[in-house]
Design a protein around this motif. Structure first.
Motif, PDB file in Angstrom:
ATOM      1  N   UNK A 187      64.164 -40.552  21.774  1.00 56.43           N
ATOM      2  CA  UNK A 187      63.324 -40.418  19.870  1.00 56.43           C
ATOM      3  C   UNK A 187      61.644 -40.644  20.632  1.00 56.43           C
ATOM      4  N   UNK A 188      61.122 -41.379  19.634  1.00 52.00           N
ATOM      5  CA  UNK A 188      59.178 -41.087  20.401  1.00 52.00           C
ATOM      6  C   UNK A 188      58.388 -41.967  20.030  1.00 52.00           C
ATOM      7  N   UNK A 189      57.864 -43.046  20.820  1.00 53.22           N
ATOM      8  CA  UNK A 189      57.902 -44.261  21.405  1.00 53.22           C
ATOM      9  C   UNK A 189      56.288 -43.555  20.268  1.00 53.22           C
ATOM     10  N   UNK A 190      55.348 -44.191  21.221  1.00 51.10           N
ATOM     11  CA  UNK A 190      54.022 -44.672  20.778  1.00 51.10           C
ATOM     12  C   UNK A 190      53.473 -43.442  20.685  1.00 51.10           C
TER      13      UNK A 190
ATOM     14  N   UNK B  73      72.896 -37.966  22.775  1.00 52.40           N
ATOM     15  CA  UNK B  73      72.140 -37.006  21.928  1.00 52.40           C
ATOM     16  C   UNK B  73      71.992 -37.023  20.991  1.00 52.40           C
ATOM     17  N   UNK B  74      72.957 -37.793  19.967  1.00 55.61           N
ATOM     18  CA  UNK B  74      72.922 -38.582  18.596  1.00 55.61           C
ATOM     19  C   UNK B  74      73.640 -39.319  18.111  1.00 55.61           C
TER      20      UNK B  74
ATOM     21  N   UNK C 148      73.501 -38.633  10.206  1.00 53.84           N
ATOM     22  CA  UNK C 148      73.447 -38.048  11.539  1.00 53.84           C
ATOM     23  C   UNK C 148      72.241 -37.438  12.392  1.00 53.84           C
ATOM     24  N   UNK C 149      71.938 -38.689  13.408  1.00 52.77           N
ATOM     25  CA  UNK C 149      70.352 -37.803  13.723  1.00 52.77           C
ATOM     26  C   UNK C 149      69.856 -37.838  15.236  1.00 52.77           C
ATOM     27  N   UNK C 150      69.127 -37.157  15.600  1.00 49.75           N
ATOM     28  CA  UNK C 150      68.930 -36.563  16.958  1.00 49.75           C
ATOM     29  C   UNK C 150      67.731 -37.601  18.199  1.00 49.75           C
TER      30      UNK C 150
END
Length: 609
Positions: free
Chosen positions: A308-311, A453-454, A466-468
């Motif tokens: 995912x995404x961090x700061x 990945x999911x 469902x999320x990647x």
């Protein structure tokens, strides 16, 4: 003794000589690969830098400007689009280091002049960290914020959030729970910087971030290839077929306005791979450096997904390696940065061509191979998981990327899951099938990835997602989607019938038949006018109030009225004729689709709000 020293010196010289030859061949090889890729992918020029254990390499290929045959150089200034966000994020983290902000600073209170619409504000107000990691729940962007000729380089940032736009800052998901990329969010971050420093964000970041990092050829200020803000070192931007595009100001400039060079970005990479210090002194807290790519707190992360995404960056699993990366796209440019902290390596490149058909992933693979990165260990299945048949079905974007296109994304960007033996297949209208291997009860791995990945999870209302880590889909009723598609198909059939039969009746001079459909036929025929006007105006005016946009809004808003009027005229006549019945059926099919569009806010069609 002398002979031994001489022999050792000659041996050392020979080793260094061979290494230099190998190194030179390696340089020639990568330059050849890049030049071949530029030619095959129709890219005008590219500049790049790599870092490997403190060793920096820079290079360039192609042209900075085709019209003058100016070659691209490593020192060429380039626009980098959303790579800007990763740099701006470090400026925000520096303010936190200086204790002028915290990750938990309440943005809604700090920017109280804006019209936030947060249904969760009591328990989950928008915080600085939510803007940094794209978990604020804000929409991404509106067309008028992206494509407009109105903003100037010094337009106040608050004009991107006009008070008259009451739903502009509507929070679509509870802050902190779900990733959803937002250019608006990073514009708000710049407003936060201005609120706590009382300085324009461009000036503050240039002085307090870029100068300490010795990025002297970079700036957050607006720079163009022509006009008042022209910089001769800035490469010209291009689209497909080498169509030139000069830089233009934007309402959401903090999200993508940054000019830099390959050597300067090497300095930035050196800093990010470090411990948060500049010249031995603290600049960003070490704990925040460790959070640059960690997707902490989202529902997907809590369910076990570590992608995912961090700061400041997203964790990316590609070509068998794990990196912390960020892509960027802006008018005429594309850029990419990817770092590998465990090996102290990274690469950056910028190209002055934004070509929709180009496979930019080829450059990523090329630089990954160049750095000789160690392949990541593949995550294997760890036991029996959830019954795959329970996951089958239709899933809709939750949320989609842009609120004003939610209806279109529902129709065309949904996915459906199918079980295939002991695998799960993700199918869509847009992309090739993706095969997922089950890791455990909730985690799955794409066969082309090394890590999970999911993730599949349920919320408090027992809704299945469902999320990647970057895109999330919610399980929905397939019947509902089918009904919307039926509405779309019947609506298009009705409108096409009216257009075709109108032309036929004109040629046949069927006055009675034409009388029934003439108003809606004229309405539909007049849609050629906004099409013509749009084709003859700059695409940068797409979100502005122009003759084209006014015409489109008026005709689309008028369409339900002319349909209803034509239906009323037809119902007043004798209904025995098959043609009259067909006309009535076409009106009703068209009307029902217009009602669906109106319910979703798609009629009238307006892009300036």
């Amino acid at each position: 003794m002398f002979q031994k020293i001489l022999s050792l010196s000659l041996s050392l010289f020979l080793v260094l000589f061979l290494l230099n030859i190998a190194y030179a061949k390696s340089d020639i090889h990568i330059e050849s690969q890049i030049n071949n890729t530029l030619e095959n992918e129709n890219i005008v020029g590219l500049s790049w830098s790599t870092i490997s254990n403190g060793h920096i390499e820079v290079g360039s290929a192609g042209y900075a400007n085709i019209s003058t045959f100016e070659p691209m150089t490593p020192a060429q200034k380039m626009h980098v689009g959303s790579v800007t966000k990763s740099v701006l994020a470090m400026g925000v983290l520096h303010l936190i280091f200086e204790e002028r902000l915290t990750l938990d600073t309440n943005v809604e209170s700090l920017l109280s002049e804006l019209n936030f619409d947060n249904a969760w504000s009591d328990r989950s107000p928008i915080k600085v960290k939510n803007l940094l990691d794209h978990t604020s729940g804000l929409d991404n962007i509106r067309m008028w914020q992206l494509l407009s000729t109105k903003p100037l380089p010094n337009t106040p940032l608050e004009e991107a959030f006009e008070s008259s736009q009451h739903n502009l800052l509507k929070i679509r998901t509870e802050p902190g729970t779900q990733y959803s990329y937002s250019n608006m969010g990073y514009t708000l971050l710049a407003m936060v910087i201005e609120a706590v420093t009382n300085e324009r964000y461009e000036y503050f970041l240039d002085v307090n971030l870029l100068t300490p990092l010795e990025m002297h050829d970079s700036s957050f200020a607006f720079i163009s290839q022509r006009g008042q803000f022209a910089d001769p070192l800035l490469a010209m931007g291009y689209y497909e077929n080498n169509v030139a595009q000069s830089a233009v100001p934007s309402y959401l400039r903090p999200a993508g306005q940054f000019t830099t060079t390959a050597p300067d970005m090497a300095k930035f990479m050196m800093f990010v791979l470090g411990d948060g210090k500049v010249n031995g002194e603290g600049f960003v807290r070490p704990e925040h450096m460790n959070m640059l790519t960690e997707p902490l707190g989202t529902e997907a992360h809590i369910a076990g997904l570590n992608i995912g995404h961090g700061l400041a960056f997203a964790k990316r699993d590609r070509h068998n390696v794990l990196g912390m990366c960020h892509p960027g796209t802006t008018f005429g440019f594309r850029a990419y940065i990817c770092l590998f902290p465990d090996e102290n390596k990274g690469f950056f490149y910028a190209t002055n061509t934004d070509n929709e058909t180009t496979d930019y992933e080829k450059f990523n693979k090329l630089f990954i191979n160049r750095l000789s990165l160690t392949p990541a260990k593949i995550t294997e299945p760890m036991g029996k998981g959830v019954e795959l048949s329970r996951l089958q079905g239709i899933y809709l974007p939750s949320p989609n990327n842009m609120a004003e296109f939610e209806f279109i994304d529902m129709l065309f960007n949904f996915i459906w899951l199918e079980q295939s033996n002991d695998h799960l297949l993700i199918k869509s209208l847009q992309n090739a099938d993706r095969q997922l291997l089950q890791i455990n009860e909730s985690l799955f791995r794409d066969v082309h990835r090394t890590q999970a990945s999911h993730v599949v999870y349920s919320n408090e209302e027992s809704r299945v997602f469902i999320s990647d880590g970057l895109k999330t889909f919610q399980k929905a009723s397939g019947i509902t989607l089918v009904l919307y598609w039926v509405s779309l198909i019947f609506g298009l059939i009705g409108l096409i019938y009216i257009l075709l039969i109108g032309v036929i009746r004109i040629f046949k001079r069927d006055k009675d038949g034409l009388r029934r459909i003439k108003w809606v036929f004229i309405n539909l025929a007049l849609f050629s006018l906004p099409i013509y006007l749009y084709a003859n105006q700059s695409f940068l005016k797409f979100g502005d109030i122009t003759a084209a946009s006014i015409c489109l809004a008026f005709l689309s808003g008028l369409l339900p009225i002319t349909l209803l009027f034509s239906l009323w005229i037809s119902l007043r006549g004798k209904l025995q004729s098959k043609l009259i019945k067909l006309d009535i059926a076409s009106f009703m099919m068209s009307i029902q689709f217009c009602l669906v569009l109106a319910a979703w806010g798609q009629i009238p069609i307006i892009f300036w709000q």
